[in-house]
Design a protein around this motif. Sequence first.
Motif, short mmCIF file in Angstrom:
data_model
loop_
_atom_site.label_atom_id
_atom_site.label_comp_id
_atom_site.label_asym_id
_atom_site.label_seq_id
_atom_site.Cartn_x
_atom_site.Cartn_y
_atom_site.Cartn_z
N GLU A 3 0.83 -1.20 0.00
CA GLU A 3 0.00 0.00 0.00
C GLU A 3 0.87 1.26 0.00
N PHE A 4 1.96 1.22 0.77
CA PHE A 4 2.88 2.35 0.82
C PHE A 4 3.48 2.61 -0.56
N LEU A 5 3.96 1.57 -1.23
CA LEU A 5 4.57 1.74 -2.56
C LEU A 5 3.55 2.28 -3.56
N ILE A 6 2.35 1.76 -3.52
CA ILE A 6 1.31 2.24 -4.45
C ILE A 6 1.01 3.71 -4.18
N GLU A 7 0.90 4.08 -2.91
CA GLU A 7 0.66 5.48 -2.57
C GLU A 7 1.81 6.36 -3.05
N MET A 8 3.02 5.88 -2.90
CA MET A 8 4.18 6.67 -3.32
C MET A 8 4.24 6.81 -4.84
N PHE A 9 3.87 5.78 -5.57
CA PHE A 9 3.80 5.91 -7.02
C PHE A 9 2.74 6.94 -7.41
N ASP A 10 1.61 6.93 -6.72
CA ASP A 10 0.57 7.91 -6.99
C ASP A 10 1.06 9.32 -6.68
N MET A 11 1.71 9.50 -5.55
CA MET A 11 2.26 10.81 -5.18
C MET A 11 3.29 11.27 -6.21
N ASN A 12 4.15 10.36 -6.63
CA ASN A 12 5.15 10.70 -7.64
C ASN A 12 4.49 11.15 -8.94
N GLN A 13 3.43 10.47 -9.33
CA GLN A 13 2.74 10.85 -10.56
C GLN A 13 2.20 12.27 -10.44
N VAL A 14 1.57 12.58 -9.33
CA VAL A 14 1.03 13.92 -9.12
C VAL A 14 2.16 14.96 -9.18
N ALA A 15 3.25 14.70 -8.46
CA ALA A 15 4.37 15.65 -8.42
C ALA A 15 5.03 15.78 -9.79
N ILE A 76 1.07 8.92 -16.49
CA ILE A 76 -0.13 8.17 -16.08
C ILE A 76 -0.02 6.71 -16.52
N LYS A 77 0.39 6.49 -17.75
CA LYS A 77 0.49 5.13 -18.28
C LYS A 77 1.54 4.31 -17.54
N SER A 78 2.75 4.85 -17.39
CA SER A 78 3.82 4.08 -16.75
C SER A 78 3.54 3.86 -15.26
N THR A 79 2.93 4.83 -14.62
CA THR A 79 2.58 4.67 -13.20
C THR A 79 1.48 3.64 -13.05
N ARG A 80 0.48 3.69 -13.91
CA ARG A 80 -0.61 2.71 -13.86
C ARG A 80 -0.05 1.30 -14.03
N GLN A 81 0.90 1.12 -14.95
CA GLN A 81 1.51 -0.19 -15.14
C GLN A 81 2.18 -0.69 -13.87
N TRP A 82 2.89 0.20 -13.18
CA TRP A 82 3.54 -0.19 -11.92
C TRP A 82 2.52 -0.49 -10.83
N ILE A 83 1.47 0.32 -10.73
CA ILE A 83 0.47 0.09 -9.69
C ILE A 83 -0.26 -1.23 -9.93
N ILE A 84 -0.61 -1.51 -11.16
CA ILE A 84 -1.25 -2.79 -11.48
C ILE A 84 -0.30 -3.94 -11.16
N PHE A 85 0.95 -3.80 -11.55
CA PHE A 85 1.96 -4.82 -11.29
C PHE A 85 2.10 -5.08 -9.79
N LEU A 86 2.24 -4.01 -9.00
CA LEU A 86 2.42 -4.16 -7.56
C LEU A 86 1.14 -4.66 -6.88
N SER A 87 -0.02 -4.26 -7.38
CA SER A 87 -1.29 -4.66 -6.77
C SER A 87 -1.46 -6.17 -6.77
N GLY A 88 -0.93 -6.82 -7.76
CA GLY A 88 -1.06 -8.27 -7.87
C GLY A 88 -0.02 -9.05 -7.09
N LYS A 89 0.81 -8.37 -6.31
CA LYS A 89 1.89 -9.04 -5.60
C LYS A 89 1.59 -9.13 -4.10
N SER A 90 1.99 -10.23 -3.50
CA SER A 90 1.89 -10.37 -2.04
C SER A 90 3.10 -9.70 -1.39
#
Length: 164
Positions: A3-15, A76-90
Amino acid sequence: MKEFLIEMFDMNQVANIKMVSALKEITSPEEGIRHLSHLVNCQYKWLDRINVFPETSTLDWWEPVYSLEEMPHHFIKSTRQWIIFLSGKSEDVLNSLVHYTGYDGSNWEVQLKDVALQLIFHSFHHRAQIQMMIKFQGFQPGFIDYIGYKQKKIRSDLITPDFF
């Protein structure tokens, strides 16, 4: 951690997208555009490195250089790819080793979470460089601190003395 990594990717995208807007306002944005393009390319290349192993990723760190108009789409595209990738990981997978072919053609390994952290911290580094470029051109750098992403203004009448 996920969750932390996903939030940080989102924050990075905004910044990063805020930096695109800032570069539209200065007289010589070329070097900043190059650095922001590099950040997009890093997100694409690291994911490619992991997915094509044991092959070598043919993506470049610095090319292509995107226009300011197309850059938000790529963030947006590259961040979405990372978020989808990380979301599927334990959590266990985030702590596991991933392999990639490095700059020297050798095989390397690192924990998956450290690749994600590298991308996040690397963005902070280059945004700071761009902020200095903006300042040196006589413009006021924008406020892109982490706290600016997290904080929410509250009404003063909601604060009670025992709050502090």
